[in-house]
Design a protein around this motif. Structure first.
Motif, PDB file in Angstrom:
ATOM      1  N   ARG A  23      -4.395  -9.470  29.405  1.00 34.52           N
ATOM      2  CA  ARG A  23      -3.037  -9.548  29.940  1.00 34.52           C
ATOM      3  C   ARG A  23      -2.531 -10.987  30.083  1.00 34.52           C
ATOM      4  N   ILE A  24      -3.428 -11.919  30.369  1.00 31.92           N
ATOM      5  CA  ILE A  24      -2.941 -13.290  30.561  1.00 31.92           C
ATOM      6  C   ILE A  24      -2.657 -13.975  29.226  1.00 31.92           C
ATOM      7  N   GLU A  25      -3.251 -13.493  28.165  1.00 29.36           N
ATOM      8  CA  GLU A  25      -3.001 -14.113  26.862  1.00 29.36           C
ATOM      9  C   GLU A  25      -1.520 -14.094  26.518  1.00 29.36           C
ATOM     10  N   ALA A  26      -0.846 -12.974  26.761  1.00 30.47           N
ATOM     11  CA  ALA A  26       0.578 -12.874  26.440  1.00 30.47           C
ATOM     12  C   ALA A  26       1.400 -13.854  27.275  1.00 30.47           C
TER      13      ALA A  26
ATOM     14  N   THR B 228     -10.893 -16.700  37.507  1.00 32.73           N
ATOM     15  CA  THR B 228     -11.111 -18.112  37.183  1.00 32.73           C
ATOM     16  C   THR B 228     -11.695 -18.262  35.785  1.00 32.73           C
ATOM     17  N   ALA B 229     -12.808 -17.585  35.546  1.00 32.18           N
ATOM     18  CA  ALA B 229     -13.486 -17.699  34.256  1.00 32.18           C
ATOM     19  C   ALA B 229     -12.679 -17.056  33.133  1.00 32.18           C
ATOM     20  N   ALA B 230     -12.066 -15.909  33.415  1.00 33.76           N
ATOM     21  CA  ALA B 230     -11.316 -15.197  32.380  1.00 33.76           C
ATOM     22  C   ALA B 230     -10.120 -16.015  31.904  1.00 33.76           C
ATOM     23  N   ALA B 231      -9.361 -16.565  32.834  1.00 30.33           N
ATOM     24  CA  ALA B 231      -8.191 -17.362  32.451  1.00 30.33           C
ATOM     25  C   ALA B 231      -8.605 -18.623  31.718  1.00 30.33           C
ATOM     26  N   ALA B 232      -9.690 -19.238  32.164  1.00 31.70           N
ATOM     27  CA  ALA B 232     -10.163 -20.454  31.504  1.00 31.70           C
ATOM     28  C   ALA B 232     -10.558 -20.172  30.057  1.00 31.70           C
ATOM     29  N   MET B 233     -11.258 -19.088  29.821  1.00 32.83           N
ATOM     30  CA  MET B 233     -11.696 -18.767  28.458  1.00 32.83           C
ATOM     31  C   MET B 233     -10.521 -18.519  27.530  1.00 32.83           C
ATOM     32  N   VAL B 234      -9.511 -17.802  28.016  1.00 33.05           N
ATOM     33  CA  VAL B 234      -8.349 -17.530  27.175  1.00 33.05           C
ATOM     34  C   VAL B 234      -7.591 -18.820  26.879  1.00 33.05           C
ATOM     35  N   ALA B 235      -7.387 -19.646  27.896  1.00 31.85           N
ATOM     36  CA  ALA B 235      -6.650 -20.894  27.689  1.00 31.85           C
ATOM     37  C   ALA B 235      -7.356 -21.804  26.692  1.00 31.85           C
ATOM     38  N   VAL B 236      -8.666 -21.937  26.825  1.00 31.98           N
ATOM     39  CA  VAL B 236      -9.422 -22.802  25.916  1.00 31.98           C
ATOM     40  C   VAL B 236      -9.295 -22.311  24.480  1.00 31.98           C
ATOM     41  N   LYS B 237      -9.370 -21.015  24.281  1.00 33.33           N
ATOM     42  CA  LYS B 237      -9.248 -20.476  22.927  1.00 33.33           C
ATOM     43  C   LYS B 237      -7.845 -20.673  22.351  1.00 33.33           C
ATOM     44  N   LEU B 238      -6.844 -20.797  23.236  1.00 30.76           N
ATOM     45  CA  LEU B 238      -5.481 -21.081  22.790  1.00 30.76           C
ATOM     46  C   LEU B 238      -5.203 -22.582  22.736  1.00 30.76           C
ATOM     47  N   GLU B 239      -6.239 -23.393  22.969  1.00 34.06           N
ATOM     48  CA  GLU B 239      -6.138 -24.854  22.919  1.00 34.06           C
ATOM     49  C   GLU B 239      -5.174 -25.397  23.971  1.00 34.06           C
TER      50      GLU B 239
ATOM     51  N   VAL C 279     -19.619 -21.096  33.759  1.00 30.21           N
ATOM     52  CA  VAL C 279     -18.795 -20.925  32.561  1.00 30.21           C
ATOM     53  C   VAL C 279     -17.547 -21.800  32.648  1.00 30.21           C
ATOM     54  N   THR C 280     -16.856 -21.739  33.771  1.00 26.10           N
ATOM     55  CA  THR C 280     -15.599 -22.469  33.908  1.00 26.10           C
ATOM     56  C   THR C 280     -15.809 -23.970  33.846  1.00 26.10           C
TER      57      THR C 280
END
Length: 230
Positions: free
Chosen positions: A151-154, A173-184, A209-210
């Motif tokens: 959901r946060i990717e969109a 925390t970890a979920a948002a960080a992983m998505v943001a990093v993959k989106l650069e 992870v974060t």
């Protein structure tokens, strides 16, 4: 996480005073540029001695005082919170950003969400209500983390913030960080470096992870500094 010595010398060499909490910068990209900004190539981190082209250099850990960080007013910060313990951590960061005229977006993942209680917390802390509620609700750790990431990717794609700021050690925390990093999109972690040493705790996994993937680590104490410098 191993730390390479800073090429700029020790804190004392640079005349920096470390009093209480510090800021640990992982120097791989110039702040506050994006990962794909000038002088910062996208792609996975390079290992020491890895000559592979197109990889970012291995990050260097450097301690600086918060006042030394440049924060231009035209950046957009997207804050991600998911549980009530995150709110007091968000409040001073949001107020500091507001004082500098920084555009800010608050995303509540809904990991732990009670509308009346959340509204009370935000009002008492003097911060605006969330701009976005992902409403992920309760579930297993895997299901909840997956829902947050999906959901946060969109939201990140629509807003394209300059920084994603995550707080504490919850699944959000970890979920948002992983998505943001993959989106650069660069990630800042508030309350970085805390460790229990017990990997049976889901929060410990989220911390590890974060801190490993974030671009800017904001530490609350000297022991947190030491944990990251080891």
């Amino acid at each position: 996480m191993s730390a390479a010595p800073s090429p700029n010398g020790s804190d004392s060499d640079r005349g920096l005073k470390r009093e209480g909490a510090g800021v640990v910068i992982l120097e791989g990209c110039p702040l506050p540029a994006r990962r794909t900004g000038p002088g910062c190539s996208a792609g996975p981190l390079a290992r020491p001695g890895d000559p592979s082209p197109g990889r970012r250099p291995s990050p260097i850990v450097r301690l600086v005082p918060p006042s030394a960080l440049p924060v231009p007013a035209d950046v957009t910060l997207l804050h991600v919170v998911g549980a009530r313990p995150n709110f007091p951590k968000l409040a001073p960061v949001h107020r500091a950003g507001a004082a500098r005229g920084v555009r800010q977006i608050v995303v509540h993942t809904g990991q732990h969400y009670d509308e009346a209680m959340s509204a009370s917390f935000f009002r008492d802390l003097g911060i605006p209500a969330p701009d976005v509620n992902l409403d992920v609700g309760s579930a297993s750790h895997a299901q909840q983390t997956a829902r947050i990431m999906e959901r946060i990717e969109a939201v990140l794609l629509a807003e394209r913030p300059d920084w994603v700021v995550v707080y504490g050690d919850v699944n959000s925390t970890a979920a948002a960080a992983m998505v943001a990093v993959k989106l650069e999109i660069p990630v800042a972690h508030v309350e970085a470096g805390l460790r229990s040493g017990d990997r049976r705790m889901p929060e410990e996994i989220n911390r590890l992870v974060t801190d490993r993937i974030a671009d800017l680590l904001l530490t609350p104490s000297r022991d947190a500094d030491a944990a990251l410098l080891r």
